[in-house]
Design an enzyme around this catalytic site. Structure first.
Site: not given
Ligand code: NAD
Ligand code: WQD
Length: 348
Positions: A129, A153, A157
């Protein structure tokens, strides 16, 4: 013969979109998901959309930390590669419940790496991430920018990446791609699958969509005094379908015999402010989003966006969609599924 890919967390937001792109690309896909933060309906929708490719998808519901279940799966099937999405991802919750995050994200990864090693499957794509860039001093962030963790979190990562690098150092027959996603938003253009977070959304666009469908009264804007064009935070939003395609590009790279272990940013390279994103969503949906201006959210950075050069050059991948398409598809999903995969009013 199609390549067989194990997708952990494949019922979730990014996972379900990637599973669909894999099926359409001719891969055989095996999903493992505990459904702890997702619904199996996402995979039913993927099957419907994948049509003739649907028989190539199978699903196993268990937690990755359930080692006997993981062992049984690896003993019964051979995988060409694994895409590891499974994990917990809510930053605020990770501060409240750090051990739950370390347990799930770190122990889950260890269990997976051990099962892979034991069965000679040594190709992995790991979901990292942009959170690892913290509050970057210099933007765009490139893969050599300093990394740090601002919350548990983020630590999972950072450690996850480090564990993968160490595994590769110990055995250079592994091929591992660490993908740092920026801010995934939007949904499949069909409107059949999308983001369906449980409880109150942490991320901007799921919150905006819940305001648009009347589930929440207003969007709180966290911070209007940043040194940005309109005072609100700037992020690199990326369409989830582009992100899904990035995983196919990564799998292609893993078939390069000289490849080792490397990190790639998946973003668009463009920064968009919160207010610009809200305006784009209002335009796409025709809905007015009431706003409440508030102070900064603790731990938030001012401006984060990606350098995408490495992924473009080495993975031959580039995001195709801009924020108008992201908002169009987010609204399409929201308006067709106002309560996500639930058929009726939820109680959150
Ligand atoms: P999500 O929660 O929708 O999907 C994650 C899935 O993993 C879920 O379906 C959950 O049920 C499953 N899961 C969790 N723990 C588990 C376990 N121990 N065993 C089996 N299944 C398990 O999240 P997402 O947004 O699709 O994110 C997917 C990956 O990408 C995650 O690793 C997340 O950290 C990473 N990521 C997400 C974002 C984002 O903003 N969505 C940004 C950067 C990185
Ligand atoms: C985006 C912008 C907030 C909600 C997070 C995780 C990061 C990654 C992606 C997993 C920021 C603003 C948000 C709200 C707002 N996830 N905001 N009102 O913070 O960039 O990243 O998600 O890996 O690890 O930290 O994303 O969508 O939460 O926020 O004003 O109700 O929107 O302050 O500027 P962020 P976000």
């Amino acid at each position: 013969m199609s390549l067989s890919i194990l997708v952990t967390g494949g019922a979730g937001y990014i996972g379900s979109h990637t599973v669909l792109q894999l099926l359409l690309g001719g891969y055989k896909v095996v999903v493992v998901d505990s459904l702890e933060n997702s619904s199996q309906i996402s995979l039913e929708r993927v099957r419907e959309f994948a049509q003739d490719h649907a028989p190539k998808l199978s699903f196993h519901q268990f937690d990755l930390r359930d080692r006997p279940a993981l062992e049984k799966l690896f003993a019964s099937e051979e995988f060409d590669a694994v895409i590891h999405f499974a994990g917990l991802k809510a930053v605020g919750e990770s501060v409240q419940k750090p051990l739950m995050y370390y347990d799930n994200n770190i122990i889950g990864l260890i269990a997976l790496l051990e099962a892979m090693a034991a069965h000679g499957c040594k190709k992995l794509v790991f979901s990292s991430s942009a959170t690892v860039y913290g509050w970057p001093k210099v933007v765009p962030c490139n893969e050599e920018s300093p990394i740090c963790a601002l919350n548990p979190y983020g630590s999972t990562k950072l450690f996850g990446e480090e564990m993968c690098r160490d595994v590769y150092k110990s055995d250079s027959t592994w091929k591992i791609i660490l993908l740092r996603y920026f801010n995934p938003v939007g949904a499949h253009p069909s409107g059949a699958i999308g983001d369906d977070p449980r409880g109150i959304p942490n991320n901007l666009m799921p919150f905006v969509q819940q305001v648009a469908v009347g589930r929440r009264p207003a969007l709180t804007i966290y911070g209007t005094d940043y040194g940005t064009k309109d005072g609100t935070g700037v992020r690199d939003y990326i369409h989830v379908v582009d992100l899904a395609d990035g995983h196919i590009a990564a799998l292609n790279k893993l078939s390069d015999p000289s490849f080792g272990c490397k990190v790639y940013n998946l973003g668009t390279g463009k920064g968009t402010s919160v207010l610009e994103m809200v305006a784009a969503f209002e335009k796409a949906s025709g809905m007015k989003i009431p706003l409440v201006m508030a102070g900064r959210r603790p731990g938030d950075a001012e401006v984060v966006y990606a350098s995408t050069e490495r992924a473009e050059r080495e993975l031959n991948w580039k995001a195709k969609y801009g924020i108008d398409e992201m908002c169009r598809d987010q609204w399409n999903w929201a308006s067709k599924n106002p309560y996500g995969y639930e058929p009726c009013v939820s109680t959150d």
